[in-house]
Design an enzyme around this catalytic site. Sequence first.
Site, short mmCIF file in Angstrom:
data_model
loop_
_atom_site.label_atom_id
_atom_site.label_comp_id
_atom_site.label_asym_id
_atom_site.label_seq_id
_atom_site.Cartn_x
_atom_site.Cartn_y
_atom_site.Cartn_z
N SER A 29 48.80 49.16 45.11
CA SER A 29 47.39 48.93 45.42
C SER A 29 47.22 48.38 46.83
CB SER A 29 46.79 47.90 44.48
OG SER A 29 46.81 48.37 43.17
N HIS A 59 44.11 53.42 45.61
CA HIS A 59 45.30 54.27 45.67
C HIS A 59 44.91 55.61 46.28
CE1 HIS A 59 48.06 51.90 43.01
NE2 HIS A 59 46.91 51.35 42.71
N HIS A 81 49.42 54.27 36.29
CA HIS A 81 49.85 53.10 35.55
C HIS A 81 49.75 53.39 34.05
CE1 HIS A 81 48.13 51.77 39.38
NE2 HIS A 81 48.95 50.74 39.33
N TYR A 83 48.30 51.65 31.92
CA TYR A 83 46.98 51.30 31.39
C TYR A 83 45.94 52.39 31.61
CZ TYR A 83 45.87 49.90 36.25
OH TYR A 83 45.68 49.90 37.60
N GLU A 84 46.26 53.40 32.42
CA GLU A 84 45.25 54.45 32.67
C GLU A 84 45.09 55.37 31.46
OE1 GLU A 84 45.23 56.13 36.76
OE2 GLU A 84 46.86 54.71 37.08
N ALA A 111 51.29 45.38 44.02
CA ALA A 111 50.55 44.14 44.20
C ALA A 111 50.81 43.29 42.97
CB ALA A 111 49.06 44.43 44.34
N MET A 206 51.21 45.07 36.91
CA MET A 206 50.95 46.10 35.90
C MET A 206 51.66 47.42 36.20
SD MET A 206 46.87 45.46 35.44
CE MET A 206 46.19 43.79 35.44
N SER A 207 52.76 47.36 36.93
CA SER A 207 53.41 48.63 37.31
C SER A 207 54.91 48.42 37.49
CB SER A 207 52.80 49.14 38.62
OG SER A 207 53.15 48.28 39.69
N ASN A 230 47.47 37.18 44.68
CA ASN A 230 46.75 36.05 44.07
C ASN A 230 47.75 35.18 43.33
OD1 ASN A 230 46.59 38.63 42.24
ND2 ASN A 230 46.58 36.89 40.84
N HIS A 242 40.19 42.96 40.51
CA HIS A 242 40.79 44.10 41.22
C HIS A 242 40.27 44.15 42.65
CE1 HIS A 242 42.85 47.84 41.75
NE2 HIS A 242 41.75 48.52 41.94
N1 HPA Z 1 48.32 40.10 37.22
C1 HPA Z 1 48.64 41.39 36.98
N2 HPA Z 1 48.63 42.32 37.91
C2 HPA Z 1 48.29 41.95 39.15
C3 HPA Z 1 47.94 40.63 39.47
C4 HPA Z 1 47.96 39.65 38.45
O1 HPA Z 1 47.66 38.46 38.63
N3 HPA Z 1 47.64 40.60 40.79
C5 HPA Z 1 47.82 41.88 41.26
N4 HPA Z 1 48.21 42.69 40.27
#
Ligand code: HPA
Length: 268
Positions: A29, A59, A81, A83-84, A111, A206-207, A230, A242
């Site tokens: 991302s 993306h 991903h 989750y998609e 990310a 998440m990847s 973050n 996001h």
């Molecule tokens: N959690 C999950 N996926 C992420 C995060 C997070 O805090 N930050 C960026 N992708």
Amino acid sequence: MSDQIVALTQLVHARAGSAPIELGLILGSGLGHLADAVEGVAIPYADLPGFPHVGVSGHNPNLVIGTLEGRRVAVFGAREHYYENGNAAAMRLPLGLLKALGASQLIATNAAGSLCPDMRPGDLMLLSDHINFSGLNPLIGEKTDARFVPMTTAHDADLRAALRASAAAVGVALPEGVYAWYSGPSFETPAEIRAIKILGGDAVGMSTVPEVILARFLGLRVAAISTITNMAAGMSDEQISHEHTKAMAPIGAAKLEQVLRHFLRQAI
Ligand code: HPA
């Protein structure tokens, strides 16, 4: 090799030339602009039968074949991903194509949220290992014994050493840590983050874990780098979203580009 991969290989060769690819790069991302740095041909995923229809903003769904720092690379501007569409194996075909194009190495980027107080937004983390916190696996349904992939040294020690050396050479901090794969798409709860911390996670995202498993299945050497966007849930007052991920990723992306360019010049 499957008929689908043979057809995709021919398509890529016809559009971008048949010189073998050395290395694949998956962009996470907000990291998509690295694909623009490649001198070569961008092939939209939509032109590649069986490639994912990636719908996540931030993306860039092109496969870019060309040269970066003198190395012949294939850059995946986007990943699907889990989750998609609930498909942990969504990147199996793209990575199978990468292997068929001649690559022996894969660098995945993502990310991620940090669980370490001293790893802040804008920092990078090299994955020393991972925790499959989702319990999902892209090899479920694979019928051959090749499915029993050893994961003891999944994150390649030589690639990691080279990436650390490159980071040191360009003056970018690249601590190593353990990445935990959370399925998403909702973010984690603070209790889940505390649990992941106890389990040994340093960052969460998440990847990437499905791709590392697939890469090892395919015999590709693999390493992965997170850009911290973050602090993980409950670790700061910041709102996790996001939008925030996309806004923060370019800060780490500039450092990541320096490290990757230097790494590519070393040609390990
Ligand atoms: N959690 C999950 N996926 C992420 C995060 C997070 O805090 N930050 C960026 N992708």
